[in-house]
Design a protein around this motif. Structure first.
Motif, mmCIF file in Angstrom:
data_model
loop_
_atom_site.group_PDB
_atom_site.id
_atom_site.type_symbol
_atom_site.label_atom_id
_atom_site.label_comp_id
_atom_site.label_asym_id
_atom_site.label_seq_id
_atom_site.Cartn_x
_atom_site.Cartn_y
_atom_site.Cartn_z
ATOM 1 N N HIS A 38 112.123 55.498 26.144
ATOM 2 C CA HIS A 38 111.815 56.888 26.460
ATOM 3 C C HIS A 38 111.838 57.142 27.967
ATOM 4 N N SER A 56 107.813 62.562 22.146
ATOM 5 C CA SER A 56 108.089 61.634 21.045
ATOM 6 C C SER A 56 107.668 60.206 21.368
ATOM 7 N N SER A 57 107.185 59.987 22.594
ATOM 8 C CA SER A 57 106.783 58.641 23.010
ATOM 9 C C SER A 57 105.341 58.362 22.605
ATOM 10 N N SER A 58 105.037 57.103 22.359
ATOM 11 C CA SER A 58 103.663 56.695 22.015
ATOM 12 C C SER A 58 102.777 56.591 23.249
ATOM 13 N N GLU A 59 103.387 56.559 24.421
ATOM 14 C CA GLU A 59 102.606 56.522 25.658
ATOM 15 C C GLU A 59 102.729 57.850 26.386
ATOM 16 N N ARG A 60 101.775 58.120 27.254
ATOM 17 C CA ARG A 60 101.775 59.376 27.999
ATOM 18 C C ARG A 60 102.772 59.285 29.154
#
Length: 756
Positions: free
Chosen positions: A212, A250-254
């Motif tokens: 991402h 859509s990313s799991s991290e900020r």
């Protein structure tokens, strides 16, 4: 509301409108002088109190509204990035200053509308799913009616076509290495090609071949655009910011969402010394004849044409040339922006490849003082697809690279009609149209600036046997300079002295003229033939034409003194239209001298116009359509006179009936029809196309020539009796093939490809 604000003498919107109008006039010309727009098309979108709205003010209001939408979307996607003071000094800073003034007006006069607008922007940002799309293009098309967009020449590239071009350029999510290239659109508009590239990056993320963070970095740094106008730059910036936001979400991290600073607000053609750092050039540059660009713009960039080596015409050739500015954009971008090993893909008008008179130097595919070659590797034809909905723009896509030189024949893909119901807007499933794999070669193998010939490879090979100089010269039919309503007549009666009572035909006339009934002498009246009057091997004249020229005066008209003596009623008829005729603007400098002889002079007149026997063909037709035309007497007379074709018909003058049927027979042969089709600019068949067919002169002692004339005459007679002609076409094809010693198989194959 914004429209009304431009009418206020003081205030930020009024001042901004004046600045905007001046900028637009330098690039697009004055909008209110463009093609007339029906007032109702604008009135329905404005306050009911606005009557006869001005086009320029309406376009300003619409574009400033889009600016508000775009900056609001940027703020919603990347509020932290927008707080960076660096953005206050660039194009985004200028846009924000304008938007602040708009917000102030909305907050004061329509606070509910402002709140609604903010909710809609949030929905645009947070409610978007699936493939990335140029949402602002869609909104702009919904905001401005089609007839208004057409009038100002605003044709946005369909998103499915942009996606097709990006993927066909090898920029595809399936190949991660292809996505690290720097992509640039030198006339980016709202950024549709850049959004299509961003979608490939997004899909790489979705399918797990790219991180991402890397994807956001690529979009923010490697997708670049240039536009001379502010609003498109901000729209493109907003679209790329939204793409970064979608991937970050859509990313799991900020992840921080950047505002790409890769869209330059500048004149793409004014920058000549830029670094050649672009891997892939894409886009759809403006399609405008150079002569129609504003004078200030032409003066600024005039020297680029010879500097790039793409225009060297002089004298009369320059007067007839109609170079398109898209050629200048392409040549400039490849020369100044593309890396040595870079590639390009541009959406262009078909005329750049197929116009015999124009764009010749562009087709050499060489640039700069050293005439350095570049390579066109393939092309795609979207003429029948008509990608620009509601407009018959003749579209091709040209692919190539800066390395190498162009080699023929090269692949030429021809797309059929588009199934718009099955075509996804974003082009995620390709193009919903049929496809024919063809080839392209130079029409003249010995001239690198020649127009292109396209079609089946076997047909192109056979065409080389036909190539050469045609001893018969094609000509254009009579042109009235846009005053058809003066010269085109309908017969009402004939008196005992042979005088004609006529009415001028004012229906469908481009230049209005009063409808009159008059009595004129028959000296300069002829039967008249229009394009619609001709079909294969048949023509039927419905109207008359008043032509005050002779075979000896040719381009010069008969003088007023001569008319006053021999045809005074004709002179009297013309005199009542003197103001209408004086308003004609289609005469070039060297033709204007003929107007000094007589204000009623026409154009495209020669001794060939008055030939008794002619072969004519329709200039605009999907198929090469020919017929033999002989002389015809006027009602009340037994004296045959030549029939006069109009400018929608091309013609070859012949010296006898037999010669006309021979020439007409050769031109009706399937191998000749296919030869012509391969060189047509869409549906246009100019005289230059038949000039390259090496046709033997008529020889009355040659039995093959006599047989061709016999079959062609029989074909005309059969059509007149409404009888089938397939057997005659078969016989004619065999005879015509013998002229160039073509194998029977090649003749039959040509017949199969062109049909009847």
């Amino acid at each position: 509301m914004l429209y009304n604000a431009t009418l206020e003498h003081e205030g930020p919107i009024s001042h901004d409108f004046q600045d905007w109008a001046a900028d637009v006039a330098h690039v697009r010309g004055e909008l209110d002088r463009k093609k007339k727009v029906p007032p109702g098309a604008i009135e329905t979108l404005l306050d009911s109190q606005v009557r006869e709205p001005e086009l320029a003010r309406f376009i300003y209001a619409a574009e400033r509204y889009m600016l508000l939408r775009a900056t609001s979307a940027i703020a919603e996607c990347a509020p932290l990035a927008l707080a960076d003071p660096a953005f206050r000094s660039g194009p985004l800073g200028k846009a924000l200053a304008i938007v602040e003034a708009i917000d102030g007006i909305l907050a004061e006069r329509a606070p509910n509308a402002l709140a609604t607008e903010q909710l809609q922007v949030r929905e645009l940002v947070h409610g978007s799913h699936g493939p990335l799309a140029d949402a602002f293009q869609t909104e702009y098309a919904q905001l401005i009616p089609r007839e208004v967009r057409h009038a100002i020449g605003s044709f946005y590239t369909p998103q499915w076509l942009a996606r097709h071009v990006i993927r066909s350029s090898g920029y595809i999510w399936e190949d991660r290495a292809s996505l690290v290239r720097v992509v640039c659109d030198p006339s980016c508009g709202s950024g549709v090609f850049l959004v299509a590239a961003a979608e490939e990056i997004r899909q790489a993320v979705e399918y797990g071949s790219m991180d991402h963070r890397d994807a956001i970095e690529l979009i923010a740094t490697s997708l670049r655009g240039i536009d001379i106008e502010l609003v498109p730059c901000i729209l493109a910036t907003a679209s790329l910011t939204l793409a970064c936001y979608r991937i970050a979400e859509s990313s799991s991290e900020r992840l921080d969402v950047p505002i790409p600073a890769t869209i330059l607000h500048e004149d793409s053609l004014a920058t000549q010394g830029v670094a050649q750092n672009v891997d892939l050039l894409v886009g759809n540059p403006p399609w405008v004849n150079w002569e129609y660009m504003p004078a200030e713009y032409r003066d600024k960039h005039r020297d680029l044409w010879p500097a790039l080596g793409i225009f060297t015409a002089a004298g009369k050739a320059m007067a007839f040339s109609k170079e398109d500015i898209s050629a200048l954009f392409v040549a400039h971008a490849i020369h100044y922006r593309l890396k040595a090993d870079g590639a390009f893909a541009f959406v262009l008008p078909e005329s750049l490849l197929k116009s015999a008179m124009n764009h010749r130097d562009f087709r050499r595919f060489r640039l700069g003082p050293s005439a350095t070659p570049y390579r066109v590797s393939r092309a795609e034809d979207f003429v029948r697809t008509r990608p620009f909905e509601g407009v018959a723009n003749r579209t091709v896509v040209l692919y190539g690279s800066k390395e190498g030189s162009t080699q023929y024949p090269l692949p030429f893909r021809e797309w059929g009609g588009l199934d718009r119901r099955a075509q996804p807007i974003t082009g995620s499933d390709g193009v919903a149209a049929s496809l024919v794999e063809s080839m392209a070669q130079l029409a003249d193998a010995n001239d690198p600036s020649s127009s292109w010939s396209t079609g089946h490879l076997d047909g192109l090979t056979a065409h080389r046997l036909l190539d050469g100089k045609n001893p018969y010269r094609g000509r254009t039919g009579l042109f009235t300079g846009g005053a058809n309503a003066v010269y085109h007549l309908r017969l009402l009666g004939v008196d005992r002295n042979g005088l004609l009572t006529v009415a001028n035909v004012v229906e469908r006339a481009k230049r209005a003229a009063p409808a009159v009934v008059a009595t004129v002498e028959n000296h300069h009246v002829y039967r008249f033939l229009r394009g619609r009057d001709v079909r294969q091997w048949s023509c039927e004249s419905e109207l008359l034409v008043l032509l005050p020229h002779t075979s000896s005066t040719r381009m010069a008209p008969v003088t007023p003194d001569a008319l006053a003596e021999d045809a005074p009623r004709t002179l009297e008829y013309f005199s009542q239209f003197e103001d209408v005729l004086a308003a004609r603007r289609g005469f070039s400098k060297w033709e204007q001298a003929f107007l000094s002889v007589g204000f009623y002079a026409c154009q495209r007149v020669g001794d060939y116009t008055f030939a008794d026997w002619k072969v004519v063909w329709r200039y605009i037709a999907p198929r090469f359509t020919t017929a033999v035309v002989g002389p015809g007497a006027l009602p009340g007379s037994d004296q045959p006179k030549p029939v006069i074709p109009n400018e929608k018909l091309m013609l070859i003058a012949c010296s006898s009936e037999d010669e006309a049927y021979y020439v007409g027979g050769v031109m009706a042969g399937s191998v000749v029809i296919e030869h012509v089709h391969s060189r047509m600019v869409s549906t246009q068949v100019s005289p230059s196309i038949v000039a390259s067919i090496q046709m033997p002169l008529w020889d009355a002692n040659n039995s093959l020539h006599r047989d061709i004339a016999r079959v062609c005459r029989a074909g005309h007679q059969a059509v007149a009796r409404d009888e089938a002609v397939e057997d005659l076409v078969d016989e004619l094809d065999g005879l015509v093939g013998r002229i160039w010693a073509l194998p029977d198989q090649a003749v039959r194959a040509a017949r199969g490809r062109v049909g009847y």
